[in-house]
Design a protein around this motif. Structure first.
Motif, PDB file in Angstrom:
ATOM      1  N   GLU A  31       0.915  -1.110   0.064  1.00 51.49           N
ATOM      2  CA  GLU A  31       0.221   0.135  -0.046  1.00 51.49           C
ATOM      3  C   GLU A  31       0.927   1.293  -0.083  1.00 51.49           C
ATOM      4  OE1 GLU A  31      -2.060  -0.397   3.582  1.00 51.49           O
ATOM      5  OE2 GLU A  31      -3.461  -2.268   2.726  1.00 51.49           O
ATOM      6  N   LEU A  32       2.092   1.386   0.589  1.00 53.29           N
ATOM      7  CA  LEU A  32       2.892   2.408   0.970  1.00 53.29           C
ATOM      8  C   LEU A  32       3.859   2.699  -0.353  1.00 53.29           C
ATOM      9  CD1 LEU A  32       3.912   2.119   4.492  1.00 53.29           C
ATOM     10  CD2 LEU A  32       2.319   3.581   3.668  1.00 53.29           C
ATOM     11  N   VAL A  33       4.319   1.416  -1.097  1.00 51.63           N
ATOM     12  CA  VAL A  33       5.303   1.913  -1.982  1.00 51.63           C
ATOM     13  C   VAL A  33       4.982   1.314  -3.578  1.00 51.63           C
ATOM     14  CG1 VAL A  33       7.171   1.957  -0.387  1.00 51.63           C
ATOM     15  CG2 VAL A  33       6.636  -0.220  -1.472  1.00 51.63           C
ATOM     16  N   LEU A  84       6.810   2.411  10.854  1.00 54.76           N
ATOM     17  CA  LEU A  84       6.941   0.898  10.540  1.00 54.76           C
ATOM     18  C   LEU A  84       7.205   0.346  11.741  1.00 54.76           C
ATOM     19  CD1 LEU A  84       8.696   1.056   7.220  1.00 54.76           C
ATOM     20  CD2 LEU A  84       6.223   1.267   7.601  1.00 54.76           C
ATOM     21  N   SER A  85       6.509  -1.057  11.816  1.00 59.30           N
ATOM     22  CA  SER A  85       7.133  -1.969  12.782  1.00 59.30           C
ATOM     23  C   SER A  85       8.368  -2.849  12.253  1.00 59.30           C
ATOM     24  CB  SER A  85       6.134  -3.297  12.911  1.00 59.30           C
ATOM     25  OG  SER A  85       5.869  -3.918  11.538  1.00 59.30           O
ATOM     26  N   ILE A  86       8.715  -3.645  13.043  1.00 60.70           N
ATOM     27  CA  ILE A  86       9.934  -4.182  12.448  1.00 60.70           C
ATOM     28  C   ILE A  86       9.990  -5.259  11.442  1.00 60.70           C
ATOM     29  CG2 ILE A  86      12.060  -6.088  13.181  1.00 60.70           C
ATOM     30  CD1 ILE A  86      11.972  -4.776  16.134  1.00 60.70           C
ATOM     31  N   LYS A  87       8.574  -6.043  11.342  1.00 61.77           N
ATOM     32  CA  LYS A  87       8.334  -6.812  10.139  1.00 61.77           C
ATOM     33  C   LYS A  87       7.878  -5.824   8.936  1.00 61.77           C
ATOM     34  CE  LYS A  87       8.002 -10.892  12.107  1.00 61.77           C
ATOM     35  NZ  LYS A  87       9.022 -12.031  11.570  1.00 61.77           N
ATOM     36  N   GLU A  88       7.315  -4.784   8.906  1.00 63.71           N
ATOM     37  CA  GLU A  88       7.178  -3.824   7.937  1.00 63.71           C
ATOM     38  C   GLU A  88       8.412  -3.285   7.301  1.00 63.71           C
ATOM     39  OE1 GLU A  88       2.856  -2.694   9.558  1.00 63.71           O
ATOM     40  OE2 GLU A  88       4.618  -1.201   9.664  1.00 63.71           O
ATOM     41  N   LEU A  89       9.391  -3.233   8.203  1.00 63.72           N
ATOM     42  CA  LEU A  89      10.383  -2.560   7.934  1.00 63.72           C
ATOM     43  C   LEU A  89      11.673  -3.631   7.086  1.00 63.72           C
ATOM     44  CD1 LEU A  89      12.893  -0.155   8.302  1.00 63.72           C
ATOM     45  CD2 LEU A  89      13.655  -1.430  10.191  1.00 63.72           C
ATOM     46  N   GLY A  90      11.305  -4.866   7.409  1.00 65.86           N
ATOM     47  CA  GLY A  90      11.811  -5.876   6.482  1.00 65.86           C
ATOM     48  C   GLY A  90      11.283  -6.129   5.309  1.00 65.86           C
ATOM     49  N   ALA A  91       9.973  -5.877   5.139  1.00 69.51           N
ATOM     50  CA  ALA A  91       9.379  -6.167   4.011  1.00 69.51           C
ATOM     51  C   ALA A  91       9.576  -5.144   2.913  1.00 69.51           C
ATOM     52  CB  ALA A  91       7.838  -6.065   4.256  1.00 69.51           C
ATOM     53  N   LEU A  92       9.796  -3.881   3.503  1.00 64.85           N
ATOM     54  CA  LEU A  92      10.225  -2.474   2.715  1.00 64.85           C
ATOM     55  C   LEU A  92      11.731  -2.713   2.363  1.00 64.85           C
ATOM     56  CD1 LEU A  92       9.666   0.413   2.137  1.00 64.85           C
ATOM     57  CD2 LEU A  92      11.005   0.869   4.163  1.00 64.85           C
ATOM     58  N   THR A  93      12.397  -2.900   3.261  1.00 67.18           N
ATOM     59  CA  THR A  93      13.911  -2.950   2.972  1.00 67.18           C
ATOM     60  C   THR A  93      14.223  -4.149   1.644  1.00 67.18           C
ATOM     61  OG1 THR A  93      15.969  -2.802   3.722  1.00 67.18           O
ATOM     62  CG2 THR A  93      15.300  -4.676   4.516  1.00 67.18           C
ATOM     63  N   ALA A  94      13.443  -5.227   1.651  1.00 72.30           N
ATOM     64  CA  ALA A  94      13.625  -6.325   0.752  1.00 72.30           C
ATOM     65  C   ALA A  94      13.210  -5.970  -0.638  1.00 72.30           C
ATOM     66  CB  ALA A  94      12.637  -7.428   1.069  1.00 72.30           C
ATOM     67  N   ARG A  95      12.409  -4.721  -0.932  1.00 78.25           N
ATOM     68  CA  ARG A  95      11.994  -4.238  -1.917  1.00 78.25           C
ATOM     69  C   ARG A  95      12.844  -3.141  -2.893  1.00 78.25           C
ATOM     70  NH1 ARG A  95       5.556  -4.512  -2.079  1.00 78.25           N
ATOM     71  NH2 ARG A  95       5.291  -6.306  -0.477  1.00 78.25           N
ATOM     72  N   ALA A  96      13.929  -2.729  -1.638  1.00 80.99           N
ATOM     73  CA  ALA A  96      14.819  -1.532  -2.256  1.00 80.99           C
ATOM     74  C   ALA A  96      15.662  -2.273  -3.265  1.00 80.99           C
ATOM     75  CB  ALA A  96      15.315  -1.066  -1.016  1.00 80.99           C
ATOM     76  N   LYS A  97      16.089  -1.273  -4.031  1.00 80.28           N
ATOM     77  CA  LYS A  97      17.306  -1.584  -4.925  1.00 80.28           C
ATOM     78  C   LYS A  97      18.491  -1.318  -4.259  1.00 80.28           C
ATOM     79  CE  LYS A  97      16.711   2.844  -7.429  1.00 80.28           C
ATOM     80  NZ  LYS A  97      16.542   3.373  -8.786  1.00 80.28           N
ATOM     81  N   LEU A  98      18.576  -0.474  -3.079  1.00 78.32           N
ATOM     82  CA  LEU A  98      19.716  -0.428  -2.540  1.00 78.32           C
ATOM     83  C   LEU A  98      19.569   0.116  -1.001  1.00 78.32           C
ATOM     84  CD1 LEU A  98      23.011   0.077  -2.661  1.00 78.32           C
ATOM     85  CD2 LEU A  98      22.482   2.414  -2.893  1.00 78.32           C
TER      86      LEU A  98
END
Length: 352
Positions: free
Chosen positions: A186-188, A256-270
């Protein structure tokens, strides 16, 4: 092969104890994976502090996850006694055959003695004396001087009992979970972005706000979307960066929660950040990582098993482990890191 190897085939349940901070707990994840891989029948439980539960929650090798509350000490004598008694009775009922203690926390020695596990392994700590030494059936050496990564130090506990990890068995596993994945959807959406997490719970481990702002401006000028994150108690530092930045990065600081932070960073290109839990999380999710190191040591705490660039200065005193130069809360080895070096590393990984 060690002569006193633990026969995992004869063990039904194991308890892994890691009572430390978030990043430390995450880097213990390969111990769970390796135990389960070598003994698929083995039920592997873990004991951590309550705030670090998300680091292991959902791990595919985990059977049960228990916690010690950090605030139990201030809950009052009777309340704490009740909480401790409930935890102990629950652990006792599991009838562990193996206890793997991965820190110097004294609780591990008491658990080894009271839970009745046939086998127990912990780091050798001569300064703790006979009580510590006699609490465990096996002790493994702690390689000092920052020469060995924390993942390997954790796995040394299993090496000591005869379990040698293969190169492919040292992966750090973090499970974000479907709820967190939906939130980040929903965010990115599908917009590519660079994830910058510049903060740490310890300010002396942070790169100055003006240099973070300049890096963000450069990345934005090159056409990269930048997403900023932080813990709720680090938002003020993010605000400092935003006031200095000419760009318009997306700030999810404190949201963000820790779980959400993990989901976010997994999608980053860097990922770009300092020595902190989010840096370890990015590496665990396979995101190329630029990590800035000052008073802490990259050999011990650097990004694990991921495409990475570690940026440091040539200060001969680092890594020192102190809370700033002279205890002054400012680490010159970080403060003097040039933007050019960090930017060049980021561009190199982005080009790949």
């Amino acid at each position: 092969m060690v002569k006193d190897a633990v026969p995992l085939g004869e063990c039904g349940r194991a308890l892994v104890v890691k009572l430390r901070h978030h990043g430390d707990v995450l880097l213990a994840a390969p111990v769970l994976s390796l135990l389960k891989a070598r003994a698929p029948h083995l039920e592997v439980d873990a004991l951590v502090y309550d705030d670090t539960v998300p680091m292991l929650d959902g791990h595919p090798a985990l059977s049960q996850l228990y916690f010690v509350g950090r605030r139990w000490r201030t809950a009052g004598a009777l309340r704490r006694l009740g909480l401790e008694r409930h935890l102990f009775s629950t652990l006792k009922s599991r009838k562990y055959d193996l206890l793997v203690h991965l820190s110097e926390q004294p609780r591990g020695a008491w658990l080894a003695r009271l839970l009745g596990a046939r086998y127990s392994v912990a780091p050798a700590m001569p300064e703790r004396g006979a009580f510590w030494k006699r609490s465990f059936t096996h002790l493994y050496p702690l390689v000092g001087g920052g020469r060995r990564h924390q993942v390997e130090l954790n796995l040394d506990a299993l090496r000591r009992i005869g379990v040698q990890p293969g190169l492919a068995e040292r992966k750090v596993v973090f499970v974000a979970g479907p709820g967190a994945e939906r939130k980040i959807d929903e965010l990115v959406h599908d917009v590519p972005f660079v994830h910058v997490h510049p903060a740490s719970r310890w300010r002396f481990k942070c790169w100055p706000a003006d240099r973070n702002a300049e890096l963000i401006d450069r990345l934005s000028a090159e056409g990269h979307n930048v997403v900023l994150t932080s813990a709720p108690d680090e938002v003020a530092f993010i605000d400092e960066i935003l006031t200095r930045s000419k760009a318009n990065p997306v700030s999810l600081a404190g949201k963000l929660s820790i779980k959400e932070l993990g989901a976010l960073t997994a999608r980053a290109k860097l990922f770009v950040g300092v020595d902190s839990m989010p840096m370890h999380l990015a590496a665990a999710m396979g995101t190329p990582t630029v990590a800035l190191f000052g008073p802490s040591g990259e050999n011990e705490w650097g990004p694990w098993n991921v495409e990475r660039r570690v940026i440091t200065t040539t200060h001969t005193c680092r890594p020192c482990g102190y809370d700033g130069c002279g205890g002054g809360k400012l680490s010159e080895c970080l403060a003097f890191l040039p933007v050019d070096a960090v930017h060049a590393a980021a561009r190199e990984l982005l080009a790949k």
